[in-house]
Structure formats: C-alpha cells, structure tokens
Design an enzyme around this catalytic site. Structure first.
Site, PDB file in Angstrom:
ATOM      1  N   ARG A  51       0.824  -1.215   0.000  1.00 47.73           N
ATOM      2  CA  ARG A  51       0.000   0.000   0.000  1.00 47.73           C
ATOM      3  C   ARG A  51       0.860   1.267   0.000  1.00 47.73           C
ATOM      4  NH1 ARG A  51      -5.190  -1.446   3.925  1.00 47.73           N
ATOM      5  NH2 ARG A  51      -6.503  -2.244   2.250  1.00 47.73           N
TER       6      ARG A  51
ATOM      7  N   LYS B 182     -16.459 -16.263   6.337  1.00 42.91           N
ATOM      8  CA  LYS B 182     -17.488 -15.241   6.593  1.00 42.91           C
ATOM      9  C   LYS B 182     -18.604 -15.194   5.539  1.00 42.91           C
ATOM     10  CE  LYS B 182     -14.198 -12.383   6.615  1.00 42.91           C
ATOM     11  NZ  LYS B 182     -13.364 -11.204   6.476  1.00 42.91           N
TER      12      LYS B 182
ATOM     13  N   GLY C 150      -8.320  -8.059   1.260  1.00 43.54           N
ATOM     14  CA  GLY C 150      -7.186  -7.852   2.154  1.00 43.54           C
ATOM     15  C   GLY C 150      -6.310  -9.084   2.244  1.00 43.54           C
TER      16      GLY C 150
ATOM     17  N   GLY D 131     -12.338  -4.338   1.804  1.00 45.81           N
ATOM     18  CA  GLY D 131     -13.784  -4.053   1.762  1.00 45.81           C
ATOM     19  C   GLY D 131     -14.153  -3.047   0.678  1.00 45.81           C
TER      20      GLY D 131
HETATM   21  P1  ADP Z   1     -10.312 -11.395   1.894  1.00 46.79           P
HETATM   22  O1  ADP Z   1      -9.782 -10.711   3.119  1.00 46.79           O
HETATM   23  O2  ADP Z   1      -9.297 -11.395   0.781  1.00 46.79           O
HETATM   24  O3  ADP Z   1     -11.647 -10.878   1.430  1.00 46.79           O
HETATM   25  P2  ADP Z   1     -11.380 -13.571   3.447  1.00 46.79           P
HETATM   26  O4  ADP Z   1     -11.069 -12.836   4.713  1.00 46.79           O
HETATM   27  O5  ADP Z   1     -12.788 -13.700   3.053  1.00 46.79           O
HETATM   28  O6  ADP Z   1     -10.525 -12.953   2.232  1.00 46.79           O
HETATM   29  O7  ADP Z   1     -10.814 -15.053   3.504  1.00 46.79           O
HETATM   30  C1  ADP Z   1      -9.586 -15.390   4.057  1.00 46.79           C
HETATM   31  C2  ADP Z   1      -9.734 -16.459   5.106  1.00 46.79           C
HETATM   32  O8  ADP Z   1     -10.548 -17.544   4.669  1.00 46.79           O
HETATM   33  C3  ADP Z   1      -8.393 -17.041   5.421  1.00 46.79           C
HETATM   34  O9  ADP Z   1      -8.095 -16.727   6.751  1.00 46.79           O
HETATM   35  C4  ADP Z   1      -8.603 -18.552   5.186  1.00 46.79           C
HETATM   36  O10 ADP Z   1      -7.948 -19.344   6.140  1.00 46.79           O
HETATM   37  C5  ADP Z   1     -10.075 -18.708   5.299  1.00 46.79           C
HETATM   38  N1  ADP Z   1     -10.520 -19.963   4.647  1.00 46.79           N
HETATM   39  C6  ADP Z   1     -10.610 -20.204   3.336  1.00 46.79           C
HETATM   40  N2  ADP Z   1     -11.012 -21.475   3.114  1.00 46.79           N
HETATM   41  C7  ADP Z   1     -11.169 -22.078   4.300  1.00 46.79           C
HETATM   42  C8  ADP Z   1     -11.552 -23.371   4.736  1.00 46.79           C
HETATM   43  N3  ADP Z   1     -11.858 -24.317   3.871  1.00 46.79           N
HETATM   44  N4  ADP Z   1     -11.607 -23.577   6.060  1.00 46.79           N
HETATM   45  C9  ADP Z   1     -11.303 -22.618   6.932  1.00 46.79           C
HETATM   46  N5  ADP Z   1     -10.925 -21.375   6.594  1.00 46.79           N
HETATM   47  C10 ADP Z   1     -10.850 -21.090   5.294  1.00 46.79           C
HETATM   48  C1  3PG Z   2      -8.727  -1.937   4.998  1.00 49.70           C
HETATM   49  O1  3PG Z   2      -7.638  -2.409   5.378  1.00 49.70           O
HETATM   50  O2  3PG Z   2      -9.610  -2.621   4.451  1.00 49.70           O
HETATM   51  C2  3PG Z   2      -8.913  -0.474   5.100  1.00 49.70           C
HETATM   52  O3  3PG Z   2      -7.735   0.169   5.542  1.00 49.70           O
HETATM   53  C3  3PG Z   2     -10.105  -0.115   5.994  1.00 49.70           C
HETATM   54  O4  3PG Z   2      -9.881  -0.519   7.320  1.00 49.70           O
HETATM   55  P1  3PG Z   2     -11.124  -0.687   8.309  1.00 49.70           P
HETATM   56  O5  3PG Z   2     -11.865  -1.917   7.864  1.00 49.70           O
HETATM   57  O6  3PG Z   2     -10.536  -0.828   9.687  1.00 49.70           O
HETATM   58  O7  3PG Z   2     -12.002   0.526   8.169  1.00 49.70           O
HETATM   59 MG    MG Z   3     -10.138 -10.947   5.182  1.00 50.88          MG
END
Ligand code: ADP
Ligand code: 3PG
Ligand code: MG
Length: 393
Positions: A38, A199, A350, A373
């Site tokens: 970033r 999620k 992220g 996000g």
């Molecule tokens: P992003 O931040 O890029 O949007 P997410 O936060 O939605 O991505 O997804 C990342 C998380 O999803 C990781 O921590 C990963 O371990 C988890 N994950 C993906 N597949 C599985 C699975 N089959 N079981 C448990 N956790 C999983």
């Molecule tokens: C992010 O890392 O997605 C941005 O910096 C926003 O952070 P926040 O979800 O804490 O508002």
């Molecule tokens: Mg994530």
C-alpha cells in the site's frame, strides 16, 4: 464510470496539500511493516506532489485503536518504511490536530512531507465529527484522496475534509477506479467470478451482486460449506455457519433465474484427528470426523476449465485454508493455471492479495487492488462515500 477530477492539473505548488493515504498495512510481531504494497502503490501520487513542489501532509489510519491514543498503533514504523521507499525522510507529527501539528505543517518547505499520527487516535475520525473535520481541513489548502482502501468509510478524513477543501482524486484512486470499472461496465464475456474465503454471512450480498452479471460463479473455501450443506451433503466435523439454509436457497434460485451458473466443490481435502497429512474425499462421502480444509483435485480441474474459457476473471478469497501449507494447493493450482488463460484478471481482498504474493501467483493478474472491503463494495456497484464526495472531472 464517472471520472473524478484528477491530480495532473491540480494547483499544488507551494501549497499545503492534505493527502489521505491508506497505510493500514500488516505488521509483524515486532510492529514492523510486514507488507509495504500500500505504501509502494501510493508512490506515483507522492512523487508527483514532490516534483510539483507541494508541501505534502499525509493522513492515514492504522488498525482499529478505537478513538484513543495507543502506542501499538503508532505510525512510527510506517514513516520509517515510507522514508526508505521515498528516499527522503518523512517526519511524524506526534498528533493529528492541535497546536504542534499546526506548527509543523506551517514549517513545511516545497517538496517536503510530514505524516500526522494515526487518525483513529481521535474519536472524531470514525464519527466524522464536524469539529474534528474542520480542524483537519484547517491544516491544508487542498485535499487529495488516494486511500482507495478506505473510500468505503464515511469518516472525517475521507468525507468531512473533502467537503471543506478543494479536492481531487490521487493517481492510485484513479487507477483503481479505472481498472475495477472494467468489471462492472460491460465486462468481456465469459465473465467468471472465483470466490472463496470465510465469513459467508458477510459475503452473501457480494455473491448476489454477480447474479445476472457474471456468466459463472465458482465458490470455494469455507464459503462453499453452507451451500453444500443446504444440498443435504454432510461435511463431517466441519464447522458450518448455522441458519443460512434459506438465504443460500434464495441465492441459488436467483442465480439460476438470472442465468449465472454456480459451481461448487465436488471433492474436498480434509484433515482428520490422528491422521498425519491430508485426505481427499468426494463431497458425498466426507467421513464423520473429518474437517474440510481445501478443494480437491477434481474441483480444481473443473474450476480451471471454466477459467480457461473465460475472458474476464475476478478473484477474491482463498479456496482453502491457505495459511497452512497442507491446504494451499487448491488456491495455488487454480491461480497458477489462471496465469496461462487469456483475458483480463483482477484480484481484490485484504487477505487475498497477500496470499497471492505468498503463493507466487501475482503474475496471473493484470491488476491486484489495494482495497479490501472497498474493492468488494466497488465491484458490487455500490456508491462509495469517499469517491462520491470528490468533484467530477
Ligand atoms: P479477503 O480478506 O481477501 O476478502 P477472506 O477474509 O474472506 O478474504 O478469507 C480469508 C480467510 O478464509 C483465510 O483466513 C482462510 O484461512 C479462510 N478460509 C478459506 N477457506 C477455508 C476453509 N476451507 N476452512 C477454513 N478457513 C478457510
Ligand atoms: C482496509 O484495510 O480494508 C482499510 O484500511 C479499511 O480498514 P477498516 O476496515 O478498519 O475501516
Ligand atoms: Mg479478510
């Protein structure tokens, strides 16, 4: 795409320019910057301002300190890395607003930089408090929005300040908007969305936004579990978020009605107590003590076949628990095969950007967003407050 007023013709020479950046970067256990993407991606804007003789005042948040000063979220390690990347020392003011910050900004010479402390040390930032926004705006004469990762937040620095100062979009924001717009304005078909991660409840609206827009939606990761479970398939001892059956059913009906094909895993890599290493099972035959962790080889092939035939691809979310080396093959294989597919490939999220880096597959994408996000909201076609507030070109 509504083009926003850009930096190229902005009158910045000799002026105090407030630049909102998103330097909310991952830190290692010692607090040092673990991934400076970033910071590096903000360089075009920072170099432009330096060359143009601006007096640049940088604003960012780091983490979620919750409106009070917390040394764990100080920007000290961030300015350290920024100074190295810029090749010029960037001093850190010890507060965001107040008399000291005001004095330091007043002393800036043309081409110099100053970083203010973490915006979220003040409760007024996230509350978009008018008094805090006015105090911030008072530090500069012009505002540049370059924090693409934060434009989905209606905070003092992203909305309050540009309401109070002449403003424009920075070069990173311009580039993000241009690239991500290609996904929502007539993407070249076949358009395939590959989505994983966890999620589910959070990501359902995001998945819904592909109905009628993408030709195929490939769902992996923990995101696939409620879908498999709604089809009556047992996932053994895997934790599946409860209470989502009707939402998942409604989603699948909508996808079908709008002509978006949904592909789910047909085999899974699982972990079992007392068993070293991983096993693969078809989704109809997951043992009762097994925890699903990744997509299996048959699913990888099916996903890759769709991706090979695509012209536009959007990827968000790992297809398995990719932090664990035993469960990253699904994500690695599908993304590395994507590298030899033609077309326009974009990644966002992220965790996703970092995982792509760890797996060595960043070369499979023409564009990797710096947004988490914010990028997901943009791709859904939602209005982002930090962009809406900027003047049109
Ligand atoms: P992003 O931040 O890029 O949007 P997410 O936060 O939605 O991505 O997804 C990342 C998380 O999803 C990781 O921590 C990963 O371990 C988890 N994950 C993906 N597949 C599985 C699975 N089959 N079981 C448990 N956790 C999983
Ligand atoms: C992010 O890392 O997605 C941005 O910096 C926003 O952070 P926040 O979800 O804490 O508002
Ligand atoms: Mg994530």
């Amino acid at each position: 795409m509504v083009a926003k007023k850009g930096l190229a013709s902005a009158p910045v020479r000799g002026r105090r320019v407030l630049v909102r950046v998103d330097f909310n970067v991952p830190q290692d256990p010692n607090g040092q910057v673990a991934d400076d993407r970033r910071i590096v991606e903000a360089l075009p804007t920072l170099n432009h301002l330096r060359a143009a003789g601006a007096r640049t005042i940088l604003l960012t948040h780091l983490g979620r300190p919750g409106g009070h000063r917390d040394p764990r979220y100080s920007l000290r390690p961030v300015v350290h890395r920024l100074s190295a990347v810029l090749g010029q020392p960037v001093p850190l003011a010890d507060d965001v607003v107040g008399i000291h910050a005001l004095e330091q900004t007043a002393r800036l010479a043309n081409g110099q930089f100053l970083m203010l402390e973490n915006l979220r040390f003040h409760p007024g930032e996230e509350a978009n408090d008018p008094a805090f926004a006015s105090e911030l705006a008072h530090l500069g004469e012009f505002f540049v929005e370059d924090a693409f990762g934060a434009v989905h937040r209606a905070h003092a620095s992203t909305v309050g300040v540009p309401k109070r100062l002449p403003s424009c979009a920075g070069l990173l924001v311009e580039r993000e908007v241009r690239e991500l717009s290609r996904l929502i304005e007539r993407p070249e078909p076949p358009y395939v969305a590959l989505v994983g991660g966890a999620k589910v409840a959070d990501k359902l609206p995001f998945l819904e936004s592909f109905c009628g827009r993408a030709n195929s939606l490939l769902i992996g990761g923990a995101l696939a579990f409620p879908f498999l479970s709604a089809r009556g398939l047992s996932l053994g001892a895997t934790r599946v978020d409860p209470g989502l059956e009707s939402a998942v059913d409604a989603f699948l009906r909508r996808a079908e009605a709008e002509g978006t094909e949904v592909l789910l895993p047909t085999d899974l890599v699982v972990e079992r107590p007392g068993v070293v290493g991983a096993e693969t099972h078809p989704v109809g035959g997951i043992p009762a003590d097994a925890i699903a962790q990744d997509i299996g080889p048959e699913t990888r092939d099916a996903f890759s076949a769709r991706l090979d035939a695509s012209r536009t691809v959007f990827w968000n979310g790992p297809l398995g628990r990719a932090e664990d080396s035993r469960f990253r093959d699904g994500t690695r294989e599908v993304l590395s095969r994507l590298g030899s597919a033609r077309g326009y490939h974009v990644a966002a999220g992220g965790d996703s950007a970092r995982i792509a880096q760890d797996l060595g597959v960043t070369g499979s994408f023409q564009f990797i967003s710096t947004g988490g996000g914010a990028a997901l909201e943009f791709v859904q076609g939602l209005e982002l407050p930090g962009l809406a507030v900027l003047p049109d070109a």
